[in-house]
Design a protein around this motif. Structure first.
Motif, PDB file in Angstrom:
ATOM      1  N   LEU A 221       0.855  -1.178   0.000  1.00  0.00           N
ATOM      2  CA  LEU A 221       0.000   0.000   0.000  1.00  0.00           C
ATOM      3  C   LEU A 221       0.894   1.233   0.000  1.00  0.00           C
ATOM      4  N   LYS A 222       1.257   1.683  -1.192  1.00  0.00           N
ATOM      5  CA  LYS A 222       2.201   2.791  -1.309  1.00  0.00           C
ATOM      6  C   LYS A 222       1.559   4.148  -1.091  1.00  0.00           C
ATOM      7  N   SER A 223       0.239   4.213  -1.215  1.00  0.00           N
ATOM      8  CA  SER A 223      -0.445   5.469  -0.905  1.00  0.00           C
ATOM      9  C   SER A 223      -1.717   5.144  -0.137  1.00  0.00           C
ATOM     10  N   LEU A 224      -1.985   5.935   0.852  1.00  0.00           N
ATOM     11  CA  LEU A 224      -3.178   5.748   1.671  1.00  0.00           C
ATOM     12  C   LEU A 224      -4.107   6.929   1.436  1.00  0.00           C
ATOM     13  N   HIS A 225      -5.364   6.628   1.182  1.00  0.00           N
ATOM     14  CA  HIS A 225      -6.324   7.695   0.948  1.00  0.00           C
ATOM     15  C   HIS A 225      -6.982   8.159   2.244  1.00  0.00           C
ATOM     16  N   ASN A 226      -6.757   7.394   3.283  1.00  0.00           N
ATOM     17  CA  ASN A 226      -7.247   7.800   4.596  1.00  0.00           C
ATOM     18  C   ASN A 226      -6.312   7.218   5.647  1.00  0.00           C
ATOM     19  N   ASP A 227      -6.597   7.485   6.887  1.00  0.00           N
ATOM     20  CA  ASP A 227      -5.697   7.048   7.961  1.00  0.00           C
ATOM     21  C   ASP A 227      -6.206   5.820   8.708  1.00  0.00           C
ATOM     22  N   THR A 228      -7.092   5.033   8.080  1.00  0.00           N
ATOM     23  CA  THR A 228      -7.665   3.858   8.739  1.00  0.00           C
ATOM     24  C   THR A 228      -6.592   2.859   9.165  1.00  0.00           C
ATOM     25  N   ILE A 229      -5.676   2.536   8.274  1.00  0.00           N
ATOM     26  CA  ILE A 229      -4.641   1.545   8.587  1.00  0.00           C
ATOM     27  C   ILE A 229      -3.759   2.044   9.725  1.00  0.00           C
ATOM     28  N   ILE A 230      -3.389   3.303   9.661  1.00  0.00           N
ATOM     29  CA  ILE A 230      -2.540   3.873  10.714  1.00  0.00           C
ATOM     30  C   ILE A 230      -3.252   3.817  12.062  1.00  0.00           C
ATOM     31  N   LYS A 231      -4.529   4.153  12.089  1.00  0.00           N
ATOM     32  CA  LYS A 231      -5.294   4.118  13.346  1.00  0.00           C
ATOM     33  C   LYS A 231      -5.395   2.690  13.883  1.00  0.00           C
ATOM     34  N   ARG A 232      -5.625   1.722  12.997  1.00  0.00           N
ATOM     35  CA  ARG A 232      -5.714   0.318  13.429  1.00  0.00           C
ATOM     36  C   ARG A 232      -4.386  -0.165  14.010  1.00  0.00           C
ATOM     37  N   GLU A 233      -3.293   0.189  13.350  1.00  0.00           N
ATOM     38  CA  GLU A 233      -1.976  -0.212  13.842  1.00  0.00           C
ATOM     39  C   GLU A 233      -1.671   0.425  15.191  1.00  0.00           C
ATOM     40  N   GLU A 234      -1.993   1.698  15.346  1.00  0.00           N
ATOM     41  CA  GLU A 234      -1.758   2.379  16.619  1.00  0.00           C
ATOM     42  C   GLU A 234      -2.607   1.754  17.725  1.00  0.00           C
ATOM     43  N   ALA A 235      -3.867   1.418  17.426  1.00  0.00           N
ATOM     44  CA  ALA A 235      -4.736   0.774  18.412  1.00  0.00           C
ATOM     45  C   ALA A 235      -4.195  -0.606  18.788  1.00  0.00           C
ATOM     46  N   TYR A 236      -3.706  -1.352  17.797  1.00  0.00           N
ATOM     47  CA  TYR A 236      -3.149  -2.680  18.058  1.00  0.00           C
ATOM     48  C   TYR A 236      -1.921  -2.589  18.956  1.00  0.00           C
ATOM     49  N   ILE A 237      -1.032  -1.662  18.654  1.00  0.00           N
ATOM     50  CA  ILE A 237       0.168  -1.479  19.477  1.00  0.00           C
ATOM     51  C   ILE A 237      -0.231  -1.090  20.903  1.00  0.00           C
ATOM     52  N   HIS A 238      -1.207  -0.230  21.041  1.00  0.00           N
ATOM     53  CA  HIS A 238      -1.683   0.168  22.370  1.00  0.00           C
ATOM     54  C   HIS A 238      -2.247  -1.034  23.114  1.00  0.00           C
ATOM     55  N   ASP A 239      -3.054  -1.849  22.427  1.00  0.00           N
ATOM     56  CA  ASP A 239      -3.639  -3.038  23.060  1.00  0.00           C
ATOM     57  C   ASP A 239      -2.560  -4.004  23.539  1.00  0.00           C
TER      58      ASP A 239
END
Length: 88
Positions: free
Chosen positions: A57-75
């Protein structure tokens, strides 16, 4: 072997040799690998055939993936370690 894509390359550089060593120790052959780099990947695995499809995924049109990854790391950081590990 798939994954380990991270904007901070240090984690992939540390983890990759350890994973190679583990797989060698377990006598598991690596048929193909796509690891490291700064781009996240979308991985679709087909259990019946053992095949996987990977798209960087070389370009992201929104920040969904980033938010999911941050939530996963927090969990991972906040949840207690539970369960058992079965070594086979």
């Amino acid at each position: 072997m798939l994954g380990l894509g991270c904007p901070k390359q240090a984690s992939a550089k540390i983890a990759t040799p350890r994973i190679h060593h583990f797989l060698q120790t377990e006598c598991l052959d690596i048929l193909s690998e796509d690891v490291g780099d700064i781009y996240p990947r979308k991985v679709v695995f087909f259990p019946k055939t053992g095949k996987a499809r990977v798209k960087k995924l070389k370009s992201l049109h929104n920040d969904t993936i980033i938010k999911r990854e941050e939530a996963y790391i927090h969990d991972i950081d906040t949840q207690p370690i539970t369960g058992e590990v079965e070594l086979f």
